[in-house]
Design an enzyme around this catalytic site. Structure first.
Site, PDB file in Angstrom:
ATOM      1  N   HIS A  21       0.856  -1.179   0.000  1.00 56.34           N
ATOM      2  CA  HIS A  21       0.000   0.000   0.000  1.00 56.34           C
ATOM      3  C   HIS A  21       0.891   1.227   0.000  1.00 56.34           C
ATOM      4  O   HIS A  21       1.938   1.231   0.625  1.00 56.34           O
ATOM      5  CB  HIS A  21      -0.903   0.009   1.245  1.00 56.34           C
ATOM      6  N   ASP A  75      -8.108  -5.032  -0.044  1.00 57.09           N
ATOM      7  CA  ASP A  75      -8.622  -5.804  -1.167  1.00 57.09           C
ATOM      8  C   ASP A  75      -8.250  -7.272  -1.110  1.00 57.09           C
ATOM      9  O   ASP A  75      -8.789  -8.073  -1.862  1.00 57.09           O
ATOM     10  CB  ASP A  75      -8.104  -5.204  -2.483  1.00 57.09           C
TER      11      ASP A  75
HETATM   12  N1  ACO Z   1       4.120  -7.758  -4.881  1.00 60.17           N
HETATM   13  C1  ACO Z   1       5.475  -7.792  -5.014  1.00 60.17           C
HETATM   14  N2  ACO Z   1       6.289  -6.736  -4.825  1.00 60.17           N
HETATM   15  C2  ACO Z   1       5.709  -5.580  -4.474  1.00 60.17           C
HETATM   16  C3  ACO Z   1       4.320  -5.454  -4.312  1.00 60.17           C
HETATM   17  C4  ACO Z   1       3.518  -6.596  -4.525  1.00 60.17           C
HETATM   18  N3  ACO Z   1       2.193  -6.526  -4.385  1.00 60.17           N
HETATM   19  N4  ACO Z   1       4.016  -4.173  -3.965  1.00 60.17           N
HETATM   20  C5  ACO Z   1       5.187  -3.523  -3.907  1.00 60.17           C
HETATM   21  N5  ACO Z   1       6.214  -4.357  -4.223  1.00 60.17           N
HETATM   22  C6  ACO Z   1       7.654  -4.031  -4.190  1.00 60.17           C
HETATM   23  C7  ACO Z   1       8.044  -3.199  -5.405  1.00 60.17           C
HETATM   24  O1  ACO Z   1       8.450  -4.018  -6.469  1.00 60.17           O
HETATM   25  C8  ACO Z   1       9.162  -2.358  -4.832  1.00 60.17           C
HETATM   26  O2  ACO Z   1      10.288  -3.192  -4.728  1.00 60.17           O
HETATM   27  P1  ACO Z   1      11.771  -2.548  -4.906  1.00 60.17           P
HETATM   28  O3  ACO Z   1      11.897  -1.546  -3.793  1.00 60.17           O
HETATM   29  O4  ACO Z   1      12.689  -3.724  -4.786  1.00 60.17           O
HETATM   30  O5  ACO Z   1      11.794  -1.916  -6.263  1.00 60.17           O
HETATM   31  C9  ACO Z   1       8.703  -2.078  -3.395  1.00 60.17           C
HETATM   32  O6  ACO Z   1       7.853  -3.187  -3.056  1.00 60.17           O
HETATM   33  C10 ACO Z   1       7.923  -0.767  -3.245  1.00 60.17           C
HETATM   34  O7  ACO Z   1       6.827  -0.801  -4.141  1.00 60.17           O
HETATM   35  P2  ACO Z   1       6.255   0.474  -4.915  1.00 60.17           P
HETATM   36  O8  ACO Z   1       5.558   0.020  -6.158  1.00 60.17           O
HETATM   37  O9  ACO Z   1       7.320   1.498  -5.061  1.00 60.17           O
HETATM   38  O10 ACO Z   1       5.202   1.017  -3.865  1.00 60.17           O
HETATM   39  P3  ACO Z   1       4.061   2.042  -4.185  1.00 60.17           P
HETATM   40  O11 ACO Z   1       3.744   2.723  -2.927  1.00 60.17           O
HETATM   41  O12 ACO Z   1       4.409   2.877  -5.373  1.00 60.17           O
HETATM   42  O13 ACO Z   1       2.845   1.103  -4.653  1.00 60.17           O
HETATM   43  C11 ACO Z   1       0.978  -0.359  -4.600  1.00 60.17           C
HETATM   44  C12 ACO Z   1       1.835   0.667  -3.825  1.00 60.17           C
HETATM   45  C13 ACO Z   1       0.605   0.218  -5.989  1.00 60.17           C
HETATM   46  C14 ACO Z   1      -0.313  -0.606  -3.835  1.00 60.17           C
HETATM   47  C15 ACO Z   1       1.795  -1.659  -4.783  1.00 60.17           C
HETATM   48  O14 ACO Z   1       2.137  -2.183  -3.509  1.00 60.17           O
HETATM   49  C16 ACO Z   1       1.059  -2.708  -5.591  1.00 60.17           C
HETATM   50  O15 ACO Z   1       1.151  -2.702  -6.832  1.00 60.17           O
HETATM   51  N6  ACO Z   1       0.310  -3.662  -4.930  1.00 60.17           N
HETATM   52  C17 ACO Z   1      -0.484  -4.632  -5.614  1.00 60.17           C
HETATM   53  C18 ACO Z   1      -1.764  -3.986  -6.110  1.00 60.17           C
HETATM   54  C19 ACO Z   1      -2.761  -3.737  -4.988  1.00 60.17           C
HETATM   55  O16 ACO Z   1      -3.012  -4.590  -4.149  1.00 60.17           O
HETATM   56  N7  ACO Z   1      -3.360  -2.528  -5.019  1.00 60.17           N
HETATM   57  C20 ACO Z   1      -4.385  -2.135  -4.040  1.00 60.17           C
HETATM   58  C21 ACO Z   1      -3.942  -1.014  -3.170  1.00 60.17           C
HETATM   59  S1  ACO Z   1      -5.152  -0.701  -1.955  1.00 60.17           S
HETATM   60  C22 ACO Z   1      -6.269   0.235  -2.731  1.00 60.17           C
HETATM   61  O17 ACO Z   1      -6.075   0.925  -3.683  1.00 60.17           O
HETATM   62  C23 ACO Z   1      -7.611   0.188  -2.153  1.00 60.17           C
END
Ligand code: ACO
Length: 427
Positions: free
Chosen positions: A306, A363
């Site tokens: 998140h 979610d």
């Molecule tokens: N699975 C695997 N790796 C992940 C995940 C995941 N679900 N989420 C983040 N990471 C990793 C990234 O690859 C990144 O790794 P790195 O530092 O080695 O490059 C690190 O964790 C940070 O991730 P970011 O994408 O920079 O975090 P950001 O805050 O931009 O994104 C997000 C948050 C979009 C929710 C992301 O965690 C994601 O894509 N999750 C899956 C989709 C999801 O569940 N979305 C619902 C959010 S809740 C809502 O909107 C109600």
């Protein structure tokens, strides 16, 4: 605490006031930065940028706290119903009995949707994604309710708010019924707000609607948990569209589109599809964990991580418990839930997820309950929109009442410098 921040750029110093929120959050107020220095800040994704001051929702992602208007999400989910929470979010205080009853009556009085809207719905193929249909129908509502809201009149504002709270559930129900090939249904004035939504969605033409307490309670709770989440992608969209003084319905329609994406509200659908794919593949959760960690593989563990929560999403805790209860009460054994639990356990013990503070979000479990309630997978994000509606309205209202300026970020241009046009023949 210092009351100003000083920025030193090439020997020049600039002072900026520090703003403190009621929960002691600090922010540097850079409103005068460009005018005084000709420099802007750069923050793609707005990870460090506050777009507004807001009194609606407080969340502390590090501590896993979420409060609407000061009330904890845990207490609201346990003690309030969705309509009370909607009133609280929009108007700032919990309603007394009289206010709540008037609110509900006013909503009921607006619950008819112009029959001409059915023609627009008919234009969509059955295969259309419900979020696209819902966004279009919400936009189309403007044509049938063209008077713009006079935001300096509380009466006008109130009227627009009850109107959309009344008509939106009808659009949601119609979107589902169209998909299922069922005749379109209107509400019943004798039913509660959420009960009525359920009836409009699911009543079969040859059957009387029968209320199922477990289902209505679960639905009510899910809607409360989704009702607001401060300045997320869809809410910021609603605020920024509304900041151009586009109307409420147009702003909401844009918010629905923003919510649709799999990185935001669309994640609940993506989670279920992921769990189904893992099941179809033989249920090897370790294989998918490895894929999620592989930087050369685009696969992400949907429902994990998140932007703001770097601790357990408090909504996920409530939903996880509710999922167990609902499945137990309805006597459903779902292998998908077992896969979800296995994934959660593995991720919470895995250093990749632990180091990056990736916890299950709201979610991760909501889709499992929606599935148990008989809601089709591609309607999950629509249910999210239904829950988020009061939050979007509250944020839009706050933004207009505070007279915020039009949202217009700047950029750092990295394209070509000026160059001469080359005629087509010479390229
Ligand atoms: N699975 C695997 N790796 C992940 C995940 C995941 N679900 N989420 C983040 N990471 C990793 C990234 O690859 C990144 O790794 P790195 O530092 O080695 O490059 C690190 O964790 C940070 O991730 P970011 O994408 O920079 O975090 P950001 O805050 O931009 O994104 C997000 C948050 C979009 C929710 C992301 O965690 C994601 O894509 N999750 C899956 C989709 C999801 O569940 N979305 C619902 C959010 S809740 C809502 O909107 C109600």
């Amino acid at each position: 605490m210092s009351e100003k921040a000083t920025l030193n750029i090439n020997g020049e110093t600039y002072d900026f006031p520090i703003v403190e929120g009621t929960e002691n959050e600090l922010a540097i107020d850079i409103k005068t930065l460009r005018a005084s220095s000709n420099i802007i800040t750069l923050d793609p994704g707005y990870k460090n940028t506050g777009s507004c001051e807001s009194a609606i929702t407080f969340l502390d992602g590090e501590k896993g706290i979420l409060r609407y208007r000061g009330y904890t999400i845990e207490e609201l989910a346990e003690k309030a119903d969705f309509l009370e929470v909607a009133y609280l979010l929009i108007f700032g205080e919990l309603p007394d009995e009289e206010q709540l009853s008037k609110f509900h009556l006013d909503i009921k009085a607006e619950s008819r949707v112009d029959v001409e809207m059915k023609k627009i719905l008919d234009g969509f193929p059955k295969s259309a994604h419900p979020m696209g249909v819902l966004s279009s129908l919400t936009s189309a509502l403007i044509a049938f309710n063209p008077s713009s809201v006079n935001v300096s009149s509380e009466k006008d504002m109130y009227h627009a708010i009850v109107r959309i709270l009344a008509k939106f559930p009808v659009l949601v129900a119609w979107t589902l019924r169209k998909k299922k090939g069922l005749p379109l249904e209107y509400g019943s004035s004798s039913l509660g707000y959420v009960e009525n939504i359920h009836k409009m969605m699911f009543r079969l033409p040859d059957e009387e609607y029968e209320k199922n307490e477990i289902v209505i309670e679960a639905l009510d709770k899910l809607l409360i948990l989704h009702a607001d989440h401060e300045q997320n992608c869809s809410t910021s969209t609603v605020r920024i569209v509304g900041s151009s003084h586009a109307g409420l319905f147009a702003s909401l329609s844009a918010g629905i589109s923003a919510l649709w994406g799999p990185l935001h509200g669309g994640a609940n659908q993506a989670v279920l599809e992921m769990l189904e794919a893992i099941e179809a593949d033989g249920g090897d959760t370790a294989k998918f964990m490895a894929k999620a960690k592989d930087k050369n593989d685009p696969f992400r563990l949907m429902g994990f991580g998140h932007r703001v929560y770097k601790n357990f999403d408090p909504r996920a805790r409530i939903i996880k418990k509710a999922a167990d209860e609902v499945l137990g009460d309805l006597g459903i054994e779902d292998p998908i839930l077992d896969i979800a639990k296995a994934l959660e356990k593995e991720a919470l013990e895995d250093s990749y997820f632990v180091d990056r503070k990736l916890y299950p979000n709201v979610d991760f479990y909501s889709g499992i309950i929606y599935r148990a309630l008989g809601i089709p997978t591609d309607m999950f994000t629509v249910m999210f929109a239904l829950g988020r509606l009061p939050g979007w309205i509250a944020q839009w209202r706050e933004m207009r009442l505070r007279g915020e300026p039009i949202g217009r970020p700047r950029q750092v241009y990295i394209g070509e410098n000026e160059r001469r046009f080359v005629d087509l023949i010479n390229r």
